[in-house]
Design a protein around this motif. Structure first.
Motif, PDB file in Angstrom:
ATOM      1  N   ILE A 429       0.834  -1.375  -0.187  1.00 53.61           N
ATOM      2  CA  ILE A 429       0.181  -0.042   0.118  1.00 53.61           C
ATOM      3  C   ILE A 429       0.622   1.242   0.096  1.00 53.61           C
ATOM      4  CG2 ILE A 429      -2.340  -1.154   1.068  1.00 53.61           C
ATOM      5  CD1 ILE A 429      -1.141   0.062   3.705  1.00 53.61           C
ATOM      6  N   THR A 430       2.216   1.398   0.768  1.00 45.93           N
ATOM      7  CA  THR A 430       2.792   2.595   0.760  1.00 45.93           C
ATOM      8  C   THR A 430       4.297   1.981   1.126  1.00 45.93           C
ATOM      9  OG1 THR A 430       2.523   2.555   3.283  1.00 45.93           O
ATOM     10  CG2 THR A 430       0.990   3.948   1.966  1.00 45.93           C
ATOM     11  N   LEU A 431       5.250   3.256   0.731  1.00 46.68           N
ATOM     12  CA  LEU A 431       6.715   2.950   0.878  1.00 46.68           C
ATOM     13  C   LEU A 431       7.132   3.935   1.892  1.00 46.68           C
ATOM     14  CD1 LEU A 431       8.168   1.558  -2.274  1.00 46.68           C
ATOM     15  CD2 LEU A 431       8.583   0.663  -0.020  1.00 46.68           C
ATOM     16  N   SER A 432       7.901   3.817   2.575  1.00 47.39           N
ATOM     17  CA  SER A 432       8.603   4.703   3.714  1.00 47.39           C
ATOM     18  C   SER A 432       9.991   4.693   2.834  1.00 47.39           C
ATOM     19  CB  SER A 432       8.457   4.559   5.076  1.00 47.39           C
ATOM     20  OG  SER A 432       9.636   5.308   5.751  1.00 47.39           O
ATOM     21  N   LEU A 433      10.740   5.724   2.691  1.00 44.97           N
ATOM     22  CA  LEU A 433      12.167   5.682   1.806  1.00 44.97           C
ATOM     23  C   LEU A 433      12.950   5.351   2.654  1.00 44.97           C
ATOM     24  CD1 LEU A 433      11.331   8.059  -0.707  1.00 44.97           C
ATOM     25  CD2 LEU A 433      10.775   5.864  -0.730  1.00 44.97           C
ATOM     26  N   VAL A 434      13.417   6.253   3.888  1.00 41.72           N
ATOM     27  CA  VAL A 434      14.381   6.033   4.875  1.00 41.72           C
ATOM     28  C   VAL A 434      13.648   6.212   6.336  1.00 41.72           C
ATOM     29  CG1 VAL A 434      16.601   6.719   5.886  1.00 41.72           C
ATOM     30  CG2 VAL A 434      16.134   7.081   3.470  1.00 41.72           C
ATOM     31  N   ASN A 435      13.495   4.975   7.020  1.00 36.90           N
ATOM     32  CA  ASN A 435      12.706   5.035   8.238  1.00 36.90           C
ATOM     33  C   ASN A 435      13.418   6.085   9.263  1.00 36.90           C
ATOM     34  OD1 ASN A 435      10.667   3.880  10.281  1.00 36.90           O
ATOM     35  ND2 ASN A 435      12.933   3.367  11.203  1.00 36.90           N
ATOM     36  N   GLU A 436      12.690   7.058   9.648  1.00 36.90           N
ATOM     37  CA  GLU A 436      13.300   7.940  10.717  1.00 36.90           C
ATOM     38  C   GLU A 436      14.382   8.520  10.476  1.00 36.90           C
ATOM     39  OE1 GLU A 436      13.081   6.061  14.851  1.00 36.90           O
ATOM     40  OE2 GLU A 436      10.785   6.073  14.746  1.00 36.90           O
ATOM     41  N   GLY A 437      14.574   8.896   9.314  1.00 35.09           N
ATOM     42  CA  GLY A 437      15.648   9.552   8.444  1.00 35.09           C
ATOM     43  C   GLY A 437      15.911  10.820   8.727  1.00 35.09           C
ATOM     44  N   ASN A 438      15.131  11.597   9.325  1.00 32.15           N
ATOM     45  CA  ASN A 438      15.147  13.184   9.320  1.00 32.15           C
ATOM     46  C   ASN A 438      16.552  13.467   9.463  1.00 32.15           C
ATOM     47  OD1 ASN A 438      12.639  11.671  10.373  1.00 32.15           O
ATOM     48  ND2 ASN A 438      11.967  13.727  10.901  1.00 32.15           N
ATOM     49  N   PRO A 439      17.166  14.317   8.963  1.00 36.76           N
ATOM     50  CA  PRO A 439      18.645  14.636   8.869  1.00 36.76           C
ATOM     51  C   PRO A 439      18.859  15.732  10.174  1.00 36.76           C
ATOM     52  CG  PRO A 439      17.432  15.844   6.829  1.00 36.76           C
ATOM     53  CD  PRO A 439      16.614  14.642   7.179  1.00 36.76           C
ATOM     54  N   ALA A 440      17.829  16.375  10.719  1.00 34.94           N
ATOM     55  CA  ALA A 440      18.033  16.991  11.609  1.00 34.94           C
ATOM     56  C   ALA A 440      18.238  16.411  13.047  1.00 34.94           C
ATOM     57  CB  ALA A 440      16.625  17.934  12.271  1.00 34.94           C
ATOM     58  N   SER A 441      17.876  14.916  12.995  1.00 36.25           N
ATOM     59  CA  SER A 441      18.026  14.016  14.299  1.00 36.25           C
ATOM     60  C   SER A 441      19.468  13.403  14.002  1.00 36.25           C
ATOM     61  CB  SER A 441      16.963  13.019  14.223  1.00 36.25           C
ATOM     62  OG  SER A 441      15.807  13.713  14.216  1.00 36.25           O
ATOM     63  N   TRP A 442      20.043  13.270  12.826  1.00 39.96           N
ATOM     64  CA  TRP A 442      21.286  12.459  12.715  1.00 39.96           C
ATOM     65  C   TRP A 442      22.492  13.349  12.144  1.00 39.96           C
ATOM     66  CZ3 TRP A 442      20.555   7.963  14.403  1.00 39.96           C
ATOM     67  CH2 TRP A 442      19.263   7.417  14.452  1.00 39.96           C
ATOM     68  N   TRP A 443      22.271  14.485  11.555  1.00 42.54           N
ATOM     69  CA  TRP A 443      23.382  15.087  10.884  1.00 42.54           C
ATOM     70  C   TRP A 443      24.924  15.109  11.959  1.00 42.54           C
ATOM     71  CZ3 TRP A 443      26.164  19.360  12.419  1.00 42.54           C
ATOM     72  CH2 TRP A 443      25.476  20.322  13.418  1.00 42.54           C
ATOM     73  N   ASN A 444      24.439  15.330  13.023  1.00 39.16           N
ATOM     74  CA  ASN A 444      25.806  15.319  14.167  1.00 39.16           C
ATOM     75  C   ASN A 444      26.066  14.259  15.106  1.00 39.16           C
ATOM     76  OD1 ASN A 444      23.583  15.927  15.708  1.00 39.16           O
ATOM     77  ND2 ASN A 444      24.124  17.699  16.402  1.00 39.16           N
ATOM     78  N   ARG A 445      25.655  13.048  14.673  1.00 41.43           N
ATOM     79  CA  ARG A 445      25.512  11.862  15.442  1.00 41.43           C
ATOM     80  C   ARG A 445      27.201  11.271  15.264  1.00 41.43           C
ATOM     81  NH1 ARG A 445      21.196   9.129  17.506  1.00 41.43           N
ATOM     82  NH2 ARG A 445      19.455  10.917  17.944  1.00 41.43           N
ATOM     83  N   THR A 446      27.740  11.564  14.221  1.00 46.34           N
ATOM     84  CA  THR A 446      29.098  10.958  13.975  1.00 46.34           C
ATOM     85  C   THR A 446      30.083  12.292  13.844  1.00 46.34           C
ATOM     86  OG1 THR A 446      29.082  10.612  11.594  1.00 46.34           O
ATOM     87  CG2 THR A 446      28.230   8.880  13.300  1.00 46.34           C
ATOM     88  N   PRO A 447      31.340  12.489  14.000  1.00 51.31           N
ATOM     89  CA  PRO A 447      32.075  13.266  13.832  1.00 51.31           C
ATOM     90  C   PRO A 447      32.438  13.739  12.267  1.00 51.31           C
ATOM     91  CG  PRO A 447      32.980  12.289  15.325  1.00 51.31           C
ATOM     92  CD  PRO A 447      31.889  11.470  14.899  1.00 51.31           C
ATOM     93  N   ARG A 448      32.516  12.585  11.501  1.00 52.97           N
ATOM     94  CA  ARG A 448      32.495  12.713  10.031  1.00 52.97           C
ATOM     95  C   ARG A 448      31.409  13.332   9.324  1.00 52.97           C
ATOM     96  NH1 ARG A 448      32.826   7.800   5.585  1.00 52.97           N
ATOM     97  NH2 ARG A 448      31.526   6.681   7.288  1.00 52.97           N
ATOM     98  N   ALA A 449      30.291  13.017   9.685  1.00 50.59           N
ATOM     99  CA  ALA A 449      28.995  13.359   9.286  1.00 50.59           C
ATOM    100  C   ALA A 449      28.956  14.728   9.512  1.00 50.59           C
ATOM    101  CB  ALA A 449      27.739  12.833   9.559  1.00 50.59           C
ATOM    102  N   ALA A 450      29.394  15.297  10.809  1.00 49.03           N
ATOM    103  CA  ALA A 450      28.967  16.513  11.185  1.00 49.03           C
ATOM    104  C   ALA A 450      29.920  17.526  10.516  1.00 49.03           C
ATOM    105  CB  ALA A 450      29.370  16.697  12.587  1.00 49.03           C
ATOM    106  N   LYS A 451      31.485  17.122  10.062  1.00 53.20           N
ATOM    107  CA  LYS A 451      32.030  17.944   9.261  1.00 53.20           C
ATOM    108  C   LYS A 451      31.673  18.172   7.823  1.00 53.20           C
ATOM    109  CE  LYS A 451      37.025  17.843   7.807  1.00 53.20           C
ATOM    110  NZ  LYS A 451      38.189  17.095   8.030  1.00 53.20           N
ATOM    111  N   LEU A 452      30.988  17.186   7.535  1.00 54.91           N
ATOM    112  CA  LEU A 452      30.509  17.120   6.073  1.00 54.91           C
ATOM    113  C   LEU A 452      29.258  18.261   5.763  1.00 54.91           C
ATOM    114  CD1 LEU A 452      30.532  13.463   4.757  1.00 54.91           C
ATOM    115  CD2 LEU A 452      31.819  15.341   4.103  1.00 54.91           C
ATOM    116  N   TYR A 453      28.393  18.193   6.919  1.00 53.34           N
ATOM    117  CA  TYR A 453      27.188  19.098   6.870  1.00 53.34           C
ATOM    118  C   TYR A 453      27.793  20.542   7.001  1.00 53.34           C
ATOM    119  CZ  TYR A 453      23.547  15.434   6.878  1.00 53.34           C
ATOM    120  OH  TYR A 453      22.707  14.355   6.861  1.00 53.34           O
ATOM    121  N   ASN A 454      28.633  20.679   8.058  1.00 57.15           N
ATOM    122  CA  ASN A 454      29.171  22.208   8.530  1.00 57.15           C
ATOM    123  C   ASN A 454      29.895  22.680   7.208  1.00 57.15           C
ATOM    124  OD1 ASN A 454      28.278  22.481  11.023  1.00 57.15           O
ATOM    125  ND2 ASN A 454      30.120  20.903  11.783  1.00 57.15           N
TER     126      ASN A 454
END
Length: 902
Positions: A429-454
């Protein structure tokens, strides 16, 4: 043995160490003394907690000496790299000198680096602590978030065997967790400086020691409470929990399903956004059914047939397949598709069994596939955890390319048992693309990711000098969604799509407006862990959802967008909350009133063992291992799918034409959430998106359109009275003093003061009330006696109660497992799940039934729906029938009664 350890043993003695009477520095940055624990913690900009045990990339342990020293390389998100050292040195009086020193490579803004601990309200409420000579009482009733927040030199705190004295230089914050429906006071011993400013160095030092009550000052009060262990007795009765019900019994709702799933073509969005079948577009369709997690969705063929029959008996017409990507992922790399053929075939067969019985399915493309080697990810490198994957997904094209490869393999592979690829299966019936993938919740969870976002944000700012970080993240999310949508449509996948199915921020409306429908998640009394994530002990709040503001589903109401479908693909009222039996009816009743499209309880099971092992009693969420949920979810399914609850005629839309005006984390005001108990509510993201609403509500996130084709009201504590005064709502629908909300058509009534819920609809009546309370519906009235209970009258052989010749009357209290252990009789510290047999909480009640014509006979049922005793009923002068029910009257505890028209 180090020299330090030898000295420590001489000073304190081995026996004292084993008794835990002296301070210890445990693994994971935890300081412990007399059962008080403070764990090294930092916080992201969204106040996600980071600790060494769960964020090893942030706290990179470099050196450790047992009991005395821990040295970390520090990689706090948004801060320069640094070092952090924790040290504990013994003192001759049995105490210790503790120090924590953090140094950053350059000054950085940090959020509260501290030792964090949870102090149970049931233990500490009414006691006191001493702060620099002043006694401050822990409030027994909630009267504000902050209890104390300032620098201190001296702190005394009551503990298990007396008290602890802290003397040094630290920042103390204690806050009342009831602000967020918690069961504890949150205590933080903060580094100095502790937060906010540009910090190059931060330090915390104090001496701590324990003593008997009153050893270091005036008495503080005792926190000792007797432990509670569930056992048979006057209040609890053992019973046999049958996972399967007898075919054709009063607990078998499978006849309601319209098999096979997909017979009316795929689900599409109708003109108003509501779900309809392509070949039956005139009739809105709803879906209700449980999540399947882990290998619970990989049964063998015999188990799959049995499990599909079991789900059909619930009356579920849908399931959500969840965390499947990690289960069917081929880690050996033997298959080019990266899908394990044997495990995938188990899933395929299970889906075919569901489809045959009329049960539809929804799922996600990425949930938790982990330990992906660098060879598959190219420039992204290896990814070990879902947190890493979600954090990198929006800023690393190599990770996105991996998502595309997996999506193509997963959706285009033909299920040999249905003959269709998932993308072509109308039962999807439906598809979710990335479960609970809100970038606001994840962008700074790892140092590597935080550096890329900044770095990406700085580049973005060059073209958007006035833009906020929240707007930047929104742009990333929308851009990725458009890529994913284009890719899936290119595969020939036409199913309805959604993303960011997590959180309630106003700003998310900007992103969700691009999706085919909106999906969200909500939990009541979600587990909070006292020591280690996803391990006991856990700290349930034991709050009744019926009294909470805005509660669940209240906090979800404003996240619906008018003109789009709305589903909740995860919700639960978690075990061991003693009031959880009320949850499914509360959610289902108001979801139907709102005109939502799908509800998916989380979860049926998290493992195949939970599905098949009758001795399994574990689980915060699992229906399979919780008898109360097994009954209450039948009520939820009947209410939502066939209860006849009419969507509210009146609708009000919040103006969200400027979704970032209040920042990225702001949520709708509680006064607007409250309105959802009286009318359909949601948000309008464009000036012309208010067709069909009675009024617009100004929540500070946009400017109401000029010309004012409809009236505008400001959201304040007077919102509902203002709407009543303007004739937008009937006068009698609301009583502020009682916290009473009565739907304008009278079908639903929630009373927060009395903690009652009344649902009176053609296809179901539900009364939820406490001990010594009375409540009446149209056909059902209850005089309740001993315990909080849920009573539900449901038709078995018809859509409407009035047309039925068979009804089932459910009577639900609480269940526990034998030997289930709590730290105290308030049940807010769960320490052991216990074992079978399960125990039912006793309750007696006088039930009056005003049933359609003809004589009726009544039978008590066991948990399989088998009749075990005939129950006498007394005819009353007004034509009603009276039953005196006692769920302990028979050898088995009784949760349901069958009513048969003679």
């Amino acid at each position: 043995m180090t020299g330090f350890t030898r000295v420590l043993t001489v000073l304190l003695g081995t026996a004292a160490l084993l008794r835990g009477e002296n301070p210890r520095l445990l693994d994971g940055g935890t300081l412990e003394l007399d059962r008080w624990r403070g764990t090294l913690s930092a916080f992201t900009s969204q106040w996600h907690t980071l600790q060494p045990a769960s964020a090893k990339q942030v706290f990179d342990l470099q050196e450790k000496e047992s009991g005395q020293l821990q040295r970390y390389r520090l990689n706090l998100p948004g801060a320069a790299p640094g070092t952090l050292t924790l040290a504990l040195n013994p003192t001759a009086d049995g105490g210790g000198e503790f120090s924590g020193k953090a140094k950053f490579d350059r000054p950085s803004a940090i959020r509260f680096l501290c030792l964090q601990s949870a102090l149970l309200i049931s233990q500490y409420g009414g006691t006191a602590f001493e702060a620099d000579g002043k006694l401050i009482r822990f409030p027994e009733e909630f009267n504000g978030e902050e209890i104390i927040s300032r620098k201190l030199k001296r702190l005394r705190l009551p503990t298990r065997n007396g008290e602890i004295l802290f003397e040094g230089d630290f920042f103390l914050r204690i806050q009342d967790g009831r602000k967020w429906d918690g069961a504890s006071y949150g205590m933080r011993l903060g580094f100095v400086p502790h937060s906010g400013t540009e910090i190059g160095k931060a330090e915390i030092t104090f001496r701590l020691r324990s003593g008997k009550a009153g050893a270091f000052g005036p008495p503080l009060g005792s926190i000792v409470r007797p432990a509670y262990v569930a056992a048979p007795g006057e209040q609890w009765k053992p019973f046999t929990y049958h996972r399967n019900v007898e075919k054709g019994s009063a607990l078998d709702f499978s006849a309601r399903l319209d098999a096979p799933a997909g017979k009316y073509g795929p689900v599409i969005a109708g003109p108003d956004g509501r779900f309809v079948f392509r070949d039956r577009p005139e009739t809105p369709v709803r879906f209700y059914g449980a999540n399947f997690v882990g290998d619970s969705q990989l049964p063998n063929r015999k188990q799959a047939e049995e499990l599909a029959d079991r789900l059909a008996a619930f009356g579920f017409n849908a399931v959500r397949i969840h965390h499947h990507d990690n289960e069917i992922y081929d880690r050996g790399g033997r298959n080019p598709s990266r899908i394990d053929p044997e495990r995938a075939d188990r899933l395929d067969y299970f889906l075919a069994c569901l489809k045959k019985r009329g049960i539809y399915y929804t799922t996600d493309i990425y949930v938790s596939r982990r330990n992906i080697p660098a060879a598959e990810l190219g420039t992204a490198g290896a990814i070990a955890t879902p947190a890493e994957y979600k954090a990198l997904f929006y800023v690393d094209d190599a990770v996105y390319a991996d998502w595309e490869r997996w999506a193509a393999a997963f959706l285009t592979r033909v299920n040999p048992h249905t003959g269709l690829a998932l993308k072509d299966d109308p039962a999807l019936i439906t598809l979710s693309l990335v479960n609970e993938g809100n970038p606001a919740s994840w962008w700074n969870r790892t140092p590597r990711a935080a550096k890329l976002y900044n770095a990406a944000f700085k580049k973005w700012q060059a073209d958007h000098p006035q833009g906020s970080f929240a707007e930047f993240l929104s742009g990333l999310a929308v851009g990725r969604y458009r890529q994913m949508e284009k890719f899936l449509r290119g595969l020939g996948c036409r199913v309805l799509l959604t993303d960011q199915n997590f959180q309630n921020g106003i700003a998310l409306a900007a992103d969700r407006s691009h999706y085919d429908f909106v999906d969200n998640h909500a939990y009541w009394d979600h587990p909070r862990f006292a020591e280690k994530p996803w391990q006991l002990p856990v700290l349930p709040n034991q709050i009744n959802a019926l009294k909470s503001r805005p509660g669940v589903p209240g906090r979800l109401f404003p996240t619906r967008l008018f003109g789009k479908g709305f589903t909740v693909s995860e919700f639960d009222y978690a075990n061991p909350n003693r009031y959880r039996a009320a949850g499914p009816a509360l959610m289902a009743g108001y979801a139907a009133f709102q005109g939502w499209d799908g509800l998916f309880p989380f979860a049926y099971a998290h493992s195949l063992n939970a599905v098949t092992n009758p001795g399994n009693t574990r689980g915060f969420f699992d229906i399979a291992t919780d008898p109360v949920k097994a009954f209450s979810q039948r009520i939820g399914a009947q209410l939502f799918l066939a209860g006849g609850i009419r969507p509210a005629e009146r609708a009000f839309a919040a103006v969200v034409t400027e979704p970032f005006r209040k920042g990225g984390e702001a949520e709708a005001p509680e006064s607007f959430c409250d309105l959802g108990f009286l009318a359909r509510i949601g948000v309008a993201v464009t000036p012309d998106a208010h067709e069909g609403v009675g009024a617009l509500i100004d929540i500070g996130a946009g400017t109401p359109p000029s010309g004012r084709a409809v009236p505008v009201f400001r959201s304040s504590e007077k919102l509902i009275p203002d709407l009543i005064a303007a004739g937008q709502l009937p006068q009698e629908c609301y009583d502020a003093a009682a916290g009473r909300f009565t739907s304008p058509d009278g079908q639903l009534e929630l009373n927060r003061r009395d903690r009652t819920l009344r649902i009176t609809a053609p296809g179901a009546e539900v009364l939820t009330l406490g001990p010594k309370q009375q409540l009446s519906g149209r056909r059902l009235s209850v005089d309740n006696r001993d315990a909080f209970a849920v009573f539900a009258l449901l038709p078995v052989d018809a859509e409407r109660i009035d047309d039925a010749h068979r009804l089932v009357l459910m009577h639900l209290t609480n269940t526990q497992a034998s030997g289930m252990k709590f730290g105290n009789d308030k049940l807010d510290r769960l320490e052991s799940w216990g074992r079978t047999p399960f125990l039912a909480r006793r309750n007696t009640a006088r039930v009056s039934l005003r049933l359609p014509g003809g004589g009726w006979e009544f039978h008590a049922l066991d948990t399989a729906g088998k009749r075990i005793a005939r129950i006498p009923a007394q005819a009353q002068p007004d034509g009603s029938l009276r039953l005196e029910i006692d769920n302990f009257r028979h050898p088995e505890a009784v949760f349901a009664y069958e009513l048969i028209r003679e």
